[in-house]
Scaffold this active site. Structure first.
Site, mmCIF file in Angstrom:
data_model
loop_
_atom_site.group_PDB
_atom_site.id
_atom_site.type_symbol
_atom_site.label_atom_id
_atom_site.label_comp_id
_atom_site.label_asym_id
_atom_site.label_seq_id
_atom_site.Cartn_x
_atom_site.Cartn_y
_atom_site.Cartn_z
ATOM 1 N N GLY A 34 -8.879 -0.690 -5.840
ATOM 2 C CA GLY A 34 -9.100 -1.235 -4.505
ATOM 3 C C GLY A 34 -10.542 -1.647 -4.258
ATOM 4 C CB VAL A 35 -12.592 -1.560 -1.172
ATOM 5 C CG1 VAL A 35 -12.682 -0.104 -0.808
ATOM 6 C CG2 VAL A 35 -13.823 -2.320 -0.701
ATOM 7 C CG ASP A 36 -14.262 3.285 -5.727
ATOM 8 O OD1 ASP A 36 -15.474 3.054 -5.801
ATOM 9 O OD2 ASP A 36 -13.739 4.340 -6.142
ATOM 10 C CE1 TYR A 125 -7.318 8.078 -2.583
ATOM 11 C CE2 TYR A 125 -8.920 8.718 -0.916
ATOM 12 C CZ TYR A 125 -8.533 8.658 -2.245
ATOM 13 O OH TYR A 125 -9.349 9.170 -3.222
HETATM 14 P P1 ADP Z 1 -8.324 3.953 -0.036
HETATM 15 O O1 ADP Z 1 -8.205 4.598 -1.385
HETATM 16 O O2 ADP Z 1 -9.377 4.625 0.843
HETATM 17 O O3 ADP Z 1 -7.009 3.798 0.643
HETATM 18 P P2 ADP Z 1 -8.370 1.123 -0.885
HETATM 19 O O4 ADP Z 1 -9.496 0.494 -1.619
HETATM 20 O O5 ADP Z 1 -7.096 1.328 -1.619
HETATM 21 O O6 ADP Z 1 -8.965 2.523 -0.313
HETATM 22 O O7 ADP Z 1 -8.072 0.301 0.425
HETATM 23 C C1 ADP Z 1 -8.890 0.301 1.568
HETATM 24 C C2 ADP Z 1 -8.889 -1.076 2.199
HETATM 25 O O8 ADP Z 1 -9.822 -1.913 1.501
HETATM 26 C C3 ADP Z 1 -7.552 -1.826 2.151
HETATM 27 O O9 ADP Z 1 -7.342 -2.453 3.413
HETATM 28 C C4 ADP Z 1 -7.792 -2.881 1.066
HETATM 29 O O10 ADP Z 1 -7.010 -4.049 1.279
HETATM 30 C C5 ADP Z 1 -9.258 -3.183 1.303
HETATM 31 N N1 ADP Z 1 -9.982 -3.888 0.234
HETATM 32 C C6 ADP Z 1 -9.683 -3.993 -1.087
HETATM 33 N N2 ADP Z 1 -10.620 -4.724 -1.720
HETATM 34 C C7 ADP Z 1 -11.547 -5.097 -0.786
HETATM 35 C C8 ADP Z 1 -12.749 -5.858 -0.801
HETATM 36 N N3 ADP Z 1 -13.220 -6.415 -1.921
HETATM 37 N N4 ADP Z 1 -13.431 -6.028 0.366
HETATM 38 C C9 ADP Z 1 -12.983 -5.475 1.519
HETATM 39 N N5 ADP Z 1 -11.865 -4.735 1.606
HETATM 40 C C10 ADP Z 1 -11.148 -4.550 0.463
#
Ligand code: ADP
Length: 171
Positions: A34-36, A125
């Site tokens: 994901g964003v991580d 999550y």
């Molecule tokens: P978590 O594990 O905390 O649920 P995720 O990364 O799976 O975190 O998702 C958190 C949010 O970040 C979701 O709404 C996802 O669509 C969003 N996301 C994923 N990639 C990016 C990005 N490059 N920039 C901004 N938001 C993002």
């Protein structure tokens, strides 16, 4: 101290013009999906090494690293660990609020004036996005900070609509 202005934007958090971006990290701070994953790809391998030195990060807490290869003006990555949704009665709202509050405290300690948050916990999550948007807005509005502007970043239109609804309400 005052409270931050909130703006909702749609896009990739790694491409914003802010002092600090918040990462929805896991407790090991070594990167994930994901964003991580997007933040680690953009920041380069130094980010995982710096994260590993600070780990573990407890759920609801936040810790900062440099932004490494992310483009200026981004100078800091604030890693926070959101709660995994487990029905809502396991302290998830308080832990999610703590993520926003602690991230703003860390941003203050860094002197950051503009900070971008992803929709913490609403992806892998499993936190219901509408409930998470309410927690985000309510917590930012009730936290005294020198951060002038918070960008709530949606990666999809549905999340953007939920964040706009939450930030348009008085509550
Ligand atoms: P978590 O594990 O905390 O649920 P995720 O990364 O799976 O975190 O998702 C958190 C949010 O970040 C979701 O709404 C996802 O669509 C969003 N996301 C994923 N990639 C990016 C990005 N490059 N920039 C901004 N938001 C993002």
């Amino acid at each position: 101290m005052a409270t931050a202005e909130i703006l909702v934007v749609v896009g990739d958090i790694t491409e914003l013009e802010v002092d600090a971006i918040v990462n929805a990290a896991n407790s090991a701070l070594r990167g994930g999906g994901g964003v991580d994953g997007a933040i680690h790809r953009a920041a380069g391998p130094e980010l995982a090494r710096a994260g590993a030195r600070l780990a573990p990060c407890a759920t609801g807490d936040a810790k900062a690293t440099p932004a490494f290869d992310l483009d200026p003006p981004i100078r800091h990555v604030i890693h926070t660990v959101g709660p995994v949704w487990d029905g809502g009665d396991a302290g998830e709202p308080e832990l999610l609020a703590s993520c926003y509050r602690r991230s703003l405290e860390v941003a203050d300690s860094l002197g950051a004036r503009t900070v971008a948050f992803p929709a913490i916990s609403t992806g892998i999550y499993g936190y219901p996005p509408a409930l998470a948007a309410e927690v985000a807005v309510r917590t930012i509005r009730s936290t005294a900070t020198d951060v002038a502007r918070v960008l709530l970043v949606a990666f999809d239109d549905r999340t953007a609509a939920l964040l706009r609804t939450a930030s348009a309400s008085d509550g």
